[in-house]
Design a protein around this motif. Sequence first.
Motif, PDB file in Angstrom:
ATOM      1  N   VAL A 150       0.159   4.326   0.411  1.00  0.00           N
ATOM      2  CA  VAL A 150      -0.300   5.135   1.515  1.00  0.00           C
ATOM      3  C   VAL A 150       0.340   4.933   2.846  1.00  0.00           C
ATOM      4  O   VAL A 150       0.719   5.748   3.482  1.00  0.00           O
ATOM      5  CB  VAL A 150      -1.863   5.139   1.609  1.00  0.00           C
ATOM      6  CG1 VAL A 150      -2.506   6.505   2.571  1.00  0.00           C
ATOM      7  CG2 VAL A 150      -2.273   5.685   0.094  1.00  0.00           C
ATOM      8  N   CYS A 151       0.143   3.781   3.194  1.00  0.00           N
ATOM      9  CA  CYS A 151       0.799   3.246   4.650  1.00  0.00           C
ATOM     10  C   CYS A 151       1.861   2.348   4.793  1.00  0.00           C
ATOM     11  O   CYS A 151       2.531   2.390   5.818  1.00  0.00           O
ATOM     12  CB  CYS A 151      -0.459   2.789   5.732  1.00  0.00           C
ATOM     13  SG  CYS A 151      -0.917   1.193   4.889  1.00  0.00           S
ATOM     14  N   HIS A 176      -7.269   3.582   1.601  1.00  0.00           N
ATOM     15  CA  HIS A 176      -5.866   3.795   0.910  1.00  0.00           C
ATOM     16  C   HIS A 176      -6.217   2.984  -0.426  1.00  0.00           C
ATOM     17  O   HIS A 176      -6.673   1.778  -0.751  1.00  0.00           O
ATOM     18  CB  HIS A 176      -4.984   3.091   1.823  1.00  0.00           C
ATOM     19  CG  HIS A 176      -4.803   3.573   3.156  1.00  0.00           C
ATOM     20  ND1 HIS A 176      -3.805   2.959   3.898  1.00  0.00           N
ATOM     21  CD2 HIS A 176      -5.208   4.623   3.690  1.00  0.00           C
ATOM     22  CE1 HIS A 176      -3.619   3.737   5.207  1.00  0.00           C
ATOM     23  NE2 HIS A 176      -4.541   4.770   4.909  1.00  0.00           N
ATOM     24  N   CYS A 223       0.892  -1.174  -0.040  1.00  0.00           N
ATOM     25  CA  CYS A 223       0.017   0.072  -0.168  1.00  0.00           C
ATOM     26  C   CYS A 223       0.936   1.203  -0.103  1.00  0.00           C
ATOM     27  O   CYS A 223       1.682   1.435   0.883  1.00  0.00           O
ATOM     28  CB  CYS A 223      -0.909  -0.003   1.186  1.00  0.00           C
ATOM     29  SG  CYS A 223      -1.847   1.460   1.486  1.00  0.00           S
ATOM     30  N   HIS A 258      -8.518  -3.735   2.295  1.00  0.00           N
ATOM     31  CA  HIS A 258      -7.595  -2.936   2.960  1.00  0.00           C
ATOM     32  C   HIS A 258      -8.021  -1.211   2.097  1.00  0.00           C
ATOM     33  O   HIS A 258      -8.390  -0.468   3.016  1.00  0.00           O
ATOM     34  CB  HIS A 258      -6.282  -2.894   2.605  1.00  0.00           C
ATOM     35  CG  HIS A 258      -5.404  -1.883   3.559  1.00  0.00           C
ATOM     36  ND1 HIS A 258      -5.140  -1.498   4.712  1.00  0.00           N
ATOM     37  CD2 HIS A 258      -4.554  -0.831   2.829  1.00  0.00           C
ATOM     38  CE1 HIS A 258      -4.411  -0.520   4.975  1.00  0.00           C
ATOM     39  NE2 HIS A 258      -4.027  -0.189   3.719  1.00  0.00           N
TER      40      HIS A 258
HETATM   41 ZN   LIG Z   1      -2.609   1.363   3.646  1.00  0.00          ZN
END
Ligand SMILES: [Zn+2]
Length: 481
Positions: free
Chosen positions: A67-68, A90, A65, A84
């Motif tokens: 984003v994270c 995300h 991911c 997720h």
């Molecule tokens: Zn994420």
Amino acid sequence: MRKKTELATSDVAYDDEEDMDEILDTREEVKASDLYLDTINRAALDFDFEKVCSVSTSNINTYGCLVCGKYFQGRGRHSYAYAHSIHDDHHVFINLETTKVYVLPDGYPVSDPSLEDISFVLAPSFNRSYAQILSSSSYPTKLSYDLASKAYLPGYVGLNNIKRNDHMNVVIHALLHVAPLRDYLLLSNFHGKESELLKRFAGLAKKVWNPRLFKSQVSPHEFLQEVNRASTGKYRLEQQGDPVEFLGWLLNHLHKDMGGTKKKNSSIIFSTFQGELRVEAQQVIARPDAGENEKPRFDIARDIKTVTSPFLFLAVDLPPPPLFQDSVEKNIIPQVSIQSVLSKYDGKTTQESVGQLRRYKCQRLPPYVISHFKRFTKNIFVEEKNPTIVTFPLRGLDFREYVDATASQPPPVYDLVANITHESVAGTTRDKENTVWKVHLRAGGAEYEKWYTIQDLIVEETRKEMIFLGESVLQIWERRC
Ligand SMILES: [Zn+2]
């Protein structure tokens, strides 16, 4: 505790998205993807950890991911990455194998030039001209900067000490500064049935020498996990160990994984580090006329057994430290020159053990000599450390006396590339448990030479005259051509 998974593995192991790529009208999605690309958080990305799904722990078909930074399996409707994207909002994911980027839950691919830096951090690739720059005597001509604008020198970045793996970090750094091995790893493109250890070592090399890192430090976690597996638990990142043993294990394992055999030059490991040693041995016979302090000598009238054996290390003993009488003398640190300890290999100096007299001489020296100063001796109670300092030149160590002369070759002169030292912590001089391992690494060539000391995440430029003050355990010497 691992989260229970309700999905059958087959649902997520392979993408079930019957390629939505083609089904969707890509033009409309392009604009939406621009919005999503703004949510990417590069500071959360390093791709240093094992590429396994954070939910299922499977390593098949995993996505990161953007984003994270977490990893999830699959991108189909029943996948963890899909879930997720909905639960955490995300939406941008990178396939950790192919480096292709997708927007989820919609499932369409995005290819945008602005993502190129991310795929380069995930899977850096280098060409021969980059390798040549690294080998040039004026390296580094310029510094690199990470996302936080912190300057760093590619190849001289800190390695995380995850638990107690500093003894492995120093070995990794030393090996990755041996040009032929470094270049072999940097220019490799393993995608087949190569061993996981070799693939991950190459992956780590590419990170350490990456001029475009997001963070100016690298975690060896992914590689060390595989070291743990391949050594069936012998080398673990939770446990302090001996860098010499680890180096021996790693070189032999890499050699086999590269398809190496017993023949010389059968892998880059052997062609770089393997030399040949001649050992002459003779039974010791006590002479009745010998004086009490007379050392046994080779008797040319009797049979001398000669064997030639290959070596990857030149191990040398340190003279036993003198027994000091008082507290003033105890502060004196004994010193010896490297030439005096290497005299073990001059073919004349003899060593006696278990009724055998032996003498050694190299028959062939490799392009890179690994020397090991035997500092630790075990007895039943405790591991003792010999604190003797070995003095050595950084450049121009002449091995002529320790190798049989071959007329056609130039004299075997070596320069130091890496030096691994041991430091005891706070008053303990004996055990390897309370210990700090550091490595000194050379950058650049003769005229523009700099030295760096690396201890896990700490990277410092070091004055040359400080280098031999440490208690050296391992060194790598490079032959001048
Ligand atoms: Zn994420």
